[in-house]
Design an enzyme around this catalytic site. Structure first.
Site, PDB file in Angstrom:
ATOM      1  N   GLY A  17       0.823  -1.213   0.000  1.00 49.85           N
ATOM      2  CA  GLY A  17       0.000   0.000   0.000  1.00 49.85           C
ATOM      3  C   GLY A  17       0.854   1.259   0.000  1.00 49.85           C
ATOM      4  N   ARG A  78       0.229  -4.323  -5.705  1.00 52.39           N
ATOM      5  CA  ARG A  78       0.228  -5.647  -5.078  1.00 52.39           C
ATOM      6  C   ARG A  78       0.390  -6.628  -6.229  1.00 52.39           C
ATOM      7  NH1 ARG A  78      -3.074  -2.862  -0.987  1.00 52.39           N
ATOM      8  NH2 ARG A  78      -1.776  -3.083   0.865  1.00 52.39           N
ATOM      9  N   ASP A 109       4.790  -5.497   5.962  1.00 53.63           N
ATOM     10  CA  ASP A 109       4.941  -6.912   6.338  1.00 53.63           C
ATOM     11  C   ASP A 109       4.908  -7.870   5.152  1.00 53.63           C
ATOM     12  OD1 ASP A 109       5.406  -7.273   8.977  1.00 53.63           O
ATOM     13  OD2 ASP A 109       3.308  -7.086   9.567  1.00 53.63           O
ATOM     14  N   THR A 132       4.161   1.968   6.657  1.00 49.32           N
ATOM     15  CA  THR A 132       2.730   1.645   6.779  1.00 49.32           C
ATOM     16  C   THR A 132       2.092   2.694   7.663  1.00 49.32           C
ATOM     17  OG1 THR A 132       1.075   0.219   7.780  1.00 49.32           O
ATOM     18  CG2 THR A 132       3.255  -0.054   8.625  1.00 49.32           C
ATOM     19  N   ASP A 134      -0.332   2.172   9.436  1.00 52.86           N
ATOM     20  CA  ASP A 134      -0.834   1.478  10.634  1.00 52.86           C
ATOM     21  C   ASP A 134       0.206   1.340  11.751  1.00 52.86           C
ATOM     22  OD1 ASP A 134      -3.291   1.128   9.492  1.00 52.86           O
ATOM     23  OD2 ASP A 134      -2.848  -0.868   8.703  1.00 52.86           O
ATOM     24  N   ASP A 136       2.328  -0.958  12.474  1.00 54.40           N
ATOM     25  CA  ASP A 136       2.287  -2.243  13.187  1.00 54.40           C
ATOM     26  C   ASP A 136       3.394  -3.194  12.728  1.00 54.40           C
ATOM     27  OD1 ASP A 136       1.239  -2.623  10.689  1.00 54.40           O
ATOM     28  OD2 ASP A 136      -0.470  -3.822  11.335  1.00 54.40           O
ATOM     29  N   ARG A 178      -7.069  -2.106   9.853  1.00 51.50           N
ATOM     30  CA  ARG A 178      -7.801  -3.380   9.751  1.00 51.50           C
ATOM     31  C   ARG A 178      -7.444  -4.299  10.911  1.00 51.50           C
ATOM     32  NH1 ARG A 178      -6.546  -5.212   3.921  1.00 51.50           N
ATOM     33  NH2 ARG A 178      -5.200  -3.454   4.234  1.00 51.50           N
TER      34      ARG A 178
HETATM   35  P1  ATP Z   1       0.566  -2.840   3.470  1.00 45.51           P
HETATM   36  O1  ATP Z   1       1.009  -2.565   4.873  1.00 45.51           O
HETATM   37  O2  ATP Z   1       0.130  -1.636   2.775  1.00 45.51           O
HETATM   38  O3  ATP Z   1      -0.394  -3.989   3.335  1.00 45.51           O
HETATM   39  P2  ATP Z   1       2.499  -4.712   2.526  1.00 45.51           P
HETATM   40  O4  ATP Z   1       3.891  -4.650   2.083  1.00 45.51           O
HETATM   41  O5  ATP Z   1       2.212  -5.526   3.752  1.00 45.51           O
HETATM   42  O6  ATP Z   1       1.936  -3.256   2.696  1.00 45.51           O
HETATM   43  P3  ATP Z   1       1.107  -6.634   0.827  1.00 45.51           P
HETATM   44  O7  ATP Z   1       0.134  -6.413  -0.246  1.00 45.51           O
HETATM   45  O8  ATP Z   1       0.725  -7.499   1.976  1.00 45.51           O
HETATM   46  O9  ATP Z   1       1.577  -5.188   1.305  1.00 45.51           O
HETATM   47  O10 ATP Z   1       2.440  -7.264   0.183  1.00 45.51           O
HETATM   48  C1  ATP Z   1       3.049  -6.652  -0.944  1.00 45.51           C
HETATM   49  C2  ATP Z   1       3.378  -7.704  -1.971  1.00 45.51           C
HETATM   50  O11 ATP Z   1       4.353  -8.621  -1.426  1.00 45.51           O
HETATM   51  C3  ATP Z   1       2.230  -8.594  -2.410  1.00 45.51           C
HETATM   52  O12 ATP Z   1       1.407  -7.988  -3.373  1.00 45.51           O
HETATM   53  C4  ATP Z   1       2.971  -9.798  -2.969  1.00 45.51           C
HETATM   54  O13 ATP Z   1       3.422  -9.557  -4.285  1.00 45.51           O
HETATM   55  C5  ATP Z   1       4.183  -9.881  -2.051  1.00 45.51           C
HETATM   56  N1  ATP Z   1       3.978 -10.921  -1.032  1.00 45.51           N
HETATM   57  C6  ATP Z   1       3.261 -10.843   0.107  1.00 45.51           C
HETATM   58  N2  ATP Z   1       3.285 -12.005   0.794  1.00 45.51           N
HETATM   59  C7  ATP Z   1       4.026 -12.853   0.060  1.00 45.51           C
HETATM   60  C8  ATP Z   1       4.441 -14.218   0.196  1.00 45.51           C
HETATM   61  N3  ATP Z   1       4.071 -14.945   1.275  1.00 45.51           N
HETATM   62  N4  ATP Z   1       5.213 -14.750  -0.779  1.00 45.51           N
HETATM   63  C9  ATP Z   1       5.599 -14.024  -1.850  1.00 45.51           C
HETATM   64  N5  ATP Z   1       5.246 -12.748  -2.042  1.00 45.51           N
HETATM   65  C10 ATP Z   1       4.477 -12.163  -1.119  1.00 45.51           C
END
Ligand code: ATP
Length: 329
Positions: A17, A78, A109, A132, A134, A136, A178
């Site tokens: 995000g 994503r 994360d 983030t 959030d 967290d 969330r």
């Molecule tokens: P936010 O805090 O905004 O959710 P984030 O980095 O946690 O940010 P995610 O959408 O959860 O956002 O993860 C970003 C991208 O990382 C995903 O779209 C995916 O491509 C990759 N990703 C997440 N989990 C995995 C996994 N277990 N294995 C491989 N790729 C992953």
């Protein structure tokens, strides 16, 4: 700083995000890379761009005048394809073809789970930077974007308070979160909310009604209840309806703040944090570090392995709930 590793070219990517402060972090990575004599390549659209081979050379000038801008010049996305080994293989092949020897991943994360998996399969060097709204992420006191989101939220709640006060209204304000009530509790304290409902604790409608009854008896001219979107009792609309059935002394309104919380010019704190972390990430690569996230703990730069970041659970500051309760009298 003892230089132990020299890279010709490093890559930088924003994934997951969006949030304010990403551009300040990109700028810091680019300028630090150039300072140390490296080329820096931007990867567009998060991991998706890595798979599609969307790269852009970032010179010192390309990051001029972006420090103060929200969003990310590299875009973010994503990527479902990155969750597959075929997708990650394509990403790796593209990085090799492009001559990118190490990566700075600015993400949350999920992004760190992704890069951890990626580096288990392919010999890729990388360091993460936490972002983030959030706040967290385990392994840092603050993530990029949190402070700006808070400031956006309290500016809006102050405005809601003005109108609520004029009309003797009760407002339920839904903020992002969330799984985390960090935005809710910080903004609740900072805006003098009467109650704060978060996913980390059980929400009992009778308890909210009790607080509102007390406010009514004290002749409060307005009341504000902040609801984190992931509260187990429901979103602001559901909770407002349930409360209204038992407490109807005020005209009740709901305001869902939504995506405005992700945008805007980053605050000074977020700009400085993003700059510190961007510099620290490149320095970590040069020091030979990999598979770690840089963070700030007790105002010092910290390094936490991706596996600890994704396994760890950031402790919620429960003492802030008591402060909110005491001050909402
Ligand atoms: P936010 O805090 O905004 O959710 P984030 O980095 O946690 O940010 P995610 O959408 O959860 O956002 O993860 C970003 C991208 O990382 C995903 O779209 C995916 O491509 C990759 N990703 C997440 N989990 C995995 C996994 N277990 N294995 C491989 N790729 C992953």
């Amino acid at each position: 700083m003892g230089t132990t590793k020299k890279f010709k070219k490093i890559g930088v990517v924003t994934t997951g995000g969006d949030c304010p402060g990403l551009n300040a972090a990109i700028r810091a990575v680019v300028r630090t890379g150039i300072y140390h004599g490296m080329e820096v390549t931007g990867i567009l659209q998060g991991y998706e761009g890595m798979i599609k081979g969307e790269f852009v050379r970032l010179g010192s000038h390309s990051v001029s005048n972006i420090l103060q801008r929200g969003g990310t010049i590299l875009k973010t996305a994503r990527s479902e394809a990155f969750k597959t080994v075929e997708g990650r293989k394509k990403a790796y092949d593209n990085l090799v073809k492009e001559g990118i020897e190490a990566l700075v991943v600015i993400g949350g994360d999920g992004s760190f789970k992704g890069i951890e998996q990626f580096s288990r399969e392919f010999p890729i060097t990388s360091v993460g930077v936490p972002k983030t709204i959030d706040n967290d992420i385990f392994g840092t006191d603050y993530a990029i974007g949190f402070d700006t989101a808070l400031n956006t939220v309290i500016q809006v709640i102050d405005k809601i308070r003005d109108t609520a006060d004029s009309h003797n209204r009760l407002f339920f304000v839904e903020v992002m979160g969330r799984d985390a009530g960090m935005i809710a509790i910080y903004s609740g304290i900072a805006s003098g909310a009467e109650a704060v409902l978060i996913p980390e604790t059980e929400t009992k409608i009778e308890q909210i009604v009790k607080i509102l009854d007390r406010g009514w008896e004290r002749k409060k001219s307005s009341m504000i209840v902040i609801v984190a979107e992931g509260d187990v009792a429901g979103g602001a609309y559901e909770i407002a309806l349930e409360v209204k059935a038992r407490f109807n002394q005020y005209d009740t309104r709901v305001s869902v703040l939504g995506h405005m919380q992700r945008g805007g010019s980053p605050t000074c704190n977020d700009r400085v944090l993003a700059s510190r972390l961007g510099v620290a990430a490149v320095q970590a690569l040069i020091e030979g570090r990999t598979n770690e996230m840089v963070g700030v703990i007790n105002n010092e730069i910290s390094h936490t392995s991706y596996s600890d970041v994704v396994k760890g659970k950031k402790e919620f500051p429960y003492q802030l709930l008591k402060i909110a309760e005491i001050l909402s009298l």
